[in-house]
Design a protein around this motif. Sequence first.
Motif, PDB file in Angstrom:
ATOM      1  N   ARG A 246       0.825  -1.220   0.000  1.00  0.00           N
ATOM      2  CA  ARG A 246       0.000   0.000   0.000  1.00  0.00           C
ATOM      3  C   ARG A 246       0.851   1.259   0.000  1.00  0.00           C
ATOM      4  NH1 ARG A 246      -4.722  -1.828   4.235  1.00  0.00           N
ATOM      5  NH2 ARG A 246      -5.820  -3.179   2.765  1.00  0.00           N
ATOM      6  N   GLN A 247       1.921   1.239   0.782  1.00  0.00           N
ATOM      7  CA  GLN A 247       2.805   2.412   0.835  1.00  0.00           C
ATOM      8  C   GLN A 247       3.429   2.713  -0.518  1.00  0.00           C
ATOM      9  OE1 GLN A 247       5.500   1.152   3.917  1.00  0.00           O
ATOM     10  NE2 GLN A 247       4.459   2.357   5.481  1.00  0.00           N
ATOM     11  N   ASN A 248       3.565   1.684  -1.330  1.00  0.00           N
ATOM     12  CA  ASN A 248       4.185   1.849  -2.644  1.00  0.00           C
ATOM     13  C   ASN A 248       3.171   1.919  -3.774  1.00  0.00           C
ATOM     14  OD1 ASN A 248       7.253   1.810  -2.385  1.00  0.00           O
ATOM     15  ND2 ASN A 248       6.596   0.178  -1.002  1.00  0.00           N
ATOM     16  N   GLY A 249       1.892   2.024  -3.427  1.00  0.00           N
ATOM     17  CA  GLY A 249       0.849   2.180  -4.431  1.00  0.00           C
ATOM     18  C   GLY A 249       0.571   0.936  -5.256  1.00  0.00           C
ATOM     19  N   ILE A 250       0.921  -0.216  -4.729  1.00  0.00           N
ATOM     20  CA  ILE A 250       0.716  -1.476  -5.457  1.00  0.00           C
ATOM     21  C   ILE A 250      -0.748  -1.861  -5.351  1.00  0.00           C
ATOM     22  CG2 ILE A 250       1.416  -3.888  -5.688  1.00  0.00           C
ATOM     23  CD1 ILE A 250       3.713  -1.779  -6.096  1.00  0.00           C
ATOM     24  N   GLN A 251      -1.382  -2.054  -6.496  1.00  0.00           N
ATOM     25  CA  GLN A 251      -2.806  -2.396  -6.534  1.00  0.00           C
ATOM     26  C   GLN A 251      -3.064  -3.812  -7.018  1.00  0.00           C
ATOM     27  OE1 GLN A 251      -5.057  -0.160  -5.388  1.00  0.00           O
ATOM     28  NE2 GLN A 251      -3.352   1.196  -4.975  1.00  0.00           N
ATOM     29  N   ALA A 252      -2.214  -4.329  -7.884  1.00  0.00           N
ATOM     30  CA  ALA A 252      -2.472  -5.625  -8.500  1.00  0.00           C
ATOM     31  C   ALA A 252      -1.168  -6.396  -8.647  1.00  0.00           C
ATOM     32  CB  ALA A 252      -3.125  -5.432  -9.859  1.00  0.00           C
ATOM     33  N   SER A 253      -1.314  -7.643  -9.002  1.00  0.00           N
ATOM     34  CA  SER A 253      -0.138  -8.476  -9.209  1.00  0.00           C
ATOM     35  C   SER A 253      -0.127  -8.990 -10.643  1.00  0.00           C
ATOM     36  CB  SER A 253      -0.140  -9.648  -8.229  1.00  0.00           C
ATOM     37  OG  SER A 253      -1.164 -10.554  -8.587  1.00  0.00           O
ATOM     38  N   PRO A 254       1.044  -9.285 -11.143  1.00  0.00           N
ATOM     39  CA  PRO A 254       2.328  -8.939 -10.536  1.00  0.00           C
ATOM     40  C   PRO A 254       2.687  -7.478 -10.805  1.00  0.00           C
ATOM     41  CG  PRO A 254       2.698 -10.099 -12.593  1.00  0.00           C
ATOM     42  CD  PRO A 254       1.206 -10.050 -12.384  1.00  0.00           C
ATOM     43  N   THR A 255       3.386  -6.915  -9.866  1.00  0.00           N
ATOM     44  CA  THR A 255       3.939  -5.575 -10.015  1.00  0.00           C
ATOM     45  C   THR A 255       5.423  -5.684  -9.688  1.00  0.00           C
ATOM     46  OG1 THR A 255       1.856  -4.507  -9.432  1.00  0.00           O
ATOM     47  CG2 THR A 255       3.840  -3.182  -9.206  1.00  0.00           C
ATOM     48  N   PHE A 256       6.219  -4.878 -10.367  1.00  0.00           N
ATOM     49  CA  PHE A 256       7.668  -4.961 -10.239  1.00  0.00           C
ATOM     50  C   PHE A 256       8.240  -3.615  -9.811  1.00  0.00           C
ATOM     51  CE2 PHE A 256       6.016  -7.633 -13.602  1.00  0.00           C
ATOM     52  CZ  PHE A 256       6.469  -8.889 -13.231  1.00  0.00           C
ATOM     53  N   MET A 257       9.191  -3.665  -8.882  1.00  0.00           N
ATOM     54  CA  MET A 257       9.898  -2.460  -8.447  1.00  0.00           C
ATOM     55  C   MET A 257      11.396  -2.694  -8.606  1.00  0.00           C
ATOM     56  SD  MET A 257       7.837  -1.200  -4.982  1.00  0.00           S
ATOM     57  CE  MET A 257       9.306  -0.580  -4.256  1.00  0.00           C
ATOM     58  N   ILE A 258      12.082  -1.655  -9.062  1.00  0.00           N
ATOM     59  CA  ILE A 258      13.542  -1.706  -9.150  1.00  0.00           C
ATOM     60  C   ILE A 258      14.088  -0.588  -8.289  1.00  0.00           C
ATOM     61  CG2 ILE A 258      15.552  -1.518 -10.658  1.00  0.00           C
ATOM     62  CD1 ILE A 258      13.803  -2.618 -12.930  1.00  0.00           C
TER      63      ILE A 258
END
Length: 186
Positions: A150-162
Amino acid sequence: MNQVTTIPDPLVWGQGGPVFEVFLEPTCPFSAIAFGKLPSLQKEFGEKGLVLKVWLQSQPWHMFSGIICRAILAASCRADGKASAWAVMEAIYAQRESFEFEHHCSGPNMDVTPNALIERIESVGSVPLKVQFARHDLDREIKRHVKYARQNGIQASPTFMINGIVDPGLGSRDPIGNWVDALRKV
């Protein structure tokens, strides 16, 4: 190796290099595709060339999502921690249909109880989970995964962060080379 550790083992592999964070739902077909590429990605970069972090992203339209996420985190509480969690994820993704409803609302899994589901996960993953699943303090780890997403605004999967930044250009169906290129650019 049926011991309970004091805290869940973080789902983190590797050290050094860019940090690649993947938010996965255990029964999502697109998360399954992404998960299947992670070993190749790790091999490409080696143990010291990439930090891989897996975050569980429970999604309510996948009806068993909460139970399955808890089971994976329960596996991370075993003495062999993240190795057990990986084995459970691998087994679930390999037999995804055994843990999902047809069209998210029908099919044979309508009659599955939480206990039967845990037993099914134990069977396919070859990892005992009941003791760890029943830990009251496991809620903290589940909430940690949810809060971080939630803190990173992730709403759905898959989501990727670098390196802490969501990369909306990456997708589960991308060739592994696209992931490698994105990670090498940082």
